[in-house]
Design a protein around this motif. Sequence first.
Motif, PDB file in Angstrom:
ATOM      1  N   PRO A 152      30.969  -9.136  35.338  1.00 29.69           N
ATOM      2  CA  PRO A 152      31.047  -8.557  36.684  1.00 29.69           C
ATOM      3  C   PRO A 152      30.417  -7.175  36.731  1.00 29.69           C
ATOM      4  CG  PRO A 152      33.182  -8.450  35.596  1.00 29.69           C
ATOM      5  CD  PRO A 152      32.288  -9.231  34.684  1.00 29.69           C
ATOM      6  N   GLU A 153      30.044  -6.773  37.932  1.00 31.82           N
ATOM      7  CA  GLU A 153      29.548  -5.413  38.147  1.00 31.82           C
ATOM      8  C   GLU A 153      30.666  -4.434  37.849  1.00 31.82           C
ATOM      9  OE1 GLU A 153      26.710  -2.464  39.347  1.00 31.82           O
ATOM     10  OE2 GLU A 153      26.462  -4.603  38.978  1.00 31.82           O
ATOM     11  N   ALA A 154      30.365  -3.350  37.161  1.00 33.14           N
ATOM     12  CA  ALA A 154      31.379  -2.361  36.793  1.00 33.14           C
ATOM     13  C   ALA A 154      30.866  -0.976  37.144  1.00 33.14           C
ATOM     14  CB  ALA A 154      31.689  -2.440  35.292  1.00 33.14           C
ATOM     15  N   ALA A 155      31.814  -0.093  37.443  1.00 35.68           N
ATOM     16  CA  ALA A 155      31.437   1.285  37.762  1.00 35.68           C
ATOM     17  C   ALA A 155      30.822   1.973  36.555  1.00 35.68           C
ATOM     18  CB  ALA A 155      32.657   2.055  38.254  1.00 35.68           C
ATOM     19  N   ARG A 156      31.363   1.654  35.363  1.00 36.53           N
ATOM     20  CA  ARG A 156      30.819   2.215  34.128  1.00 36.53           C
ATOM     21  C   ARG A 156      30.488   1.069  33.184  1.00 36.53           C
ATOM     22  NH1 ARG A 156      34.993   6.468  31.845  1.00 36.53           N
ATOM     23  NH2 ARG A 156      36.433   4.750  32.290  1.00 36.53           N
ATOM     24  N   GLY A 157      29.435   1.235  32.419  1.00 35.58           N
ATOM     25  CA  GLY A 157      29.051   0.195  31.483  1.00 35.58           C
ATOM     26  C   GLY A 157      27.672  -0.346  31.801  1.00 35.58           C
ATOM     27  N   ALA A 158      27.387  -1.561  31.293  1.00 38.25           N
ATOM     28  CA  ALA A 158      26.070  -2.157  31.448  1.00 38.25           C
ATOM     29  C   ALA A 158      25.793  -2.473  32.914  1.00 38.25           C
ATOM     30  CB  ALA A 158      25.975  -3.430  30.610  1.00 38.25           C
ATOM     31  N   LYS A 159      24.667  -1.958  33.421  1.00 35.11           N
ATOM     32  CA  LYS A 159      24.264  -2.199  34.800  1.00 35.11           C
ATOM     33  C   LYS A 159      22.742  -2.233  34.864  1.00 35.11           C
ATOM     34  CE  LYS A 159      26.373   1.284  36.687  1.00 35.11           C
ATOM     35  NZ  LYS A 159      26.857   2.231  37.733  1.00 35.11           N
ATOM     36  N   LEU A 160      22.195  -3.320  35.346  1.00 30.47           N
ATOM     37  CA  LEU A 160      20.745  -3.408  35.458  1.00 30.47           C
ATOM     38  C   LEU A 160      20.218  -2.429  36.489  1.00 30.47           C
ATOM     39  CD1 LEU A 160      18.304  -4.930  34.330  1.00 30.47           C
ATOM     40  CD2 LEU A 160      18.596  -6.614  36.166  1.00 30.47           C
TER      41      LEU A 160
END
Length: 289
Positions: A152-160
Motif C-alpha cells: 500500500p501507499e505509505a506516508a514514509r517508506g518506498a514510494k515511486l
Amino acid sequence: MTALLLPRIDQTHDAANASGALQPIRTEREVMQDGGIDFTVRWVSSLERKDSDRLSAALRRDPDFDPFLPPDPALTVGPLGDGHLAVLNKFPVIARHLLIVTRDFVSQTLPLDIADFTALAKVMSELGGLGFYNGGTEAGASQRHKHLQWIPEAARGAKLSMFTARLPNDLPLGSTTVRDDLPWRHCFVRIPTDVGCDAAEFGAALHAAFIRACGALDLACDRDPMPPYNLLTGGGWLVVIPRSREHCEKISVNALGFAGGLFVPRPELIDTVRAIGPLKLLTSVGFAR
C-alpha cells in the motif's frame, strides 16, 4: 472478489497473525537523503530476537521448496482471475504486503504477460499503491515461482512518486522518458491512473508499457530467461530497470530500492549504505547510464 479486496486482506491478515501463520518482521528505520531523494533504510531491531530469528528463517529457506504450490491456505486472500492468487507475504516487513502468484508453476524468469498484469491491475484498480516485480535472482527474486508484489501507499517508506515527481505529467499515454539525474539505466512509461480503472483495460495498458520500456532499453522480453530487471508501477507511471547483480557490499537490493526502500539485515550495514550513498549503491546493481 476485488470489490471486497481490502477487507479480505485485513481479515486474512488478522487471522493469520493470531494463528502464527503470519510472522511479521518489525524493523527500525532511518531516512537518508541523496540527490534530493529521501531513502528509507530499514533494519531488524537488535532488541527483538524473535524478529531476527524470523529473518534468518526467511533467508535460509530451501531454494527447491515452492511455498506457492500450493500457498498456505491461512495466508491466501483469494483468486485474482483464473490464473492467479493473492497471498500474504509470510515474513512481511511492510504491513499488507501482498504476493500475486500464478496458480501453476511458472518460472520467475519468464516474461510477464497480460494475465500477470491483469491480476496486478485487479489489486491496483481498487487500492492504488505500488506494484513491483523482481525479474530473476540478480534482481532480488527470492522464489523461482512467478509472483508480482504489491504494497500500500505509505506516508514514509518506498514510494515511486519520489522518482516520478520531476517527470512531465503532460506526456501522452504510452510515452517513454527518463529522469536525467538518475545515474542508472531505466525507462519510465506514462500509463493511466490506476484507481478506478477497468482492470482488464489497465492490465492491457501495463503490459503494453512493459513491452515499450523493454524495447527502449533493448531488454529482450520474448525469451526465457529474460535478462534480469526490476519493474515498478504506480501513480500513472511504470518503470523498468535492467539489473547487473543482486548485491552491493553484502546489501541485497530488490525493486523497492528503486522506490527509495532499502533493507539491511544488520544495523552496522546502515553505515555502509551511508558511506556508499544510495544512488551509487543502486547504480552498482544496475547499469550506469
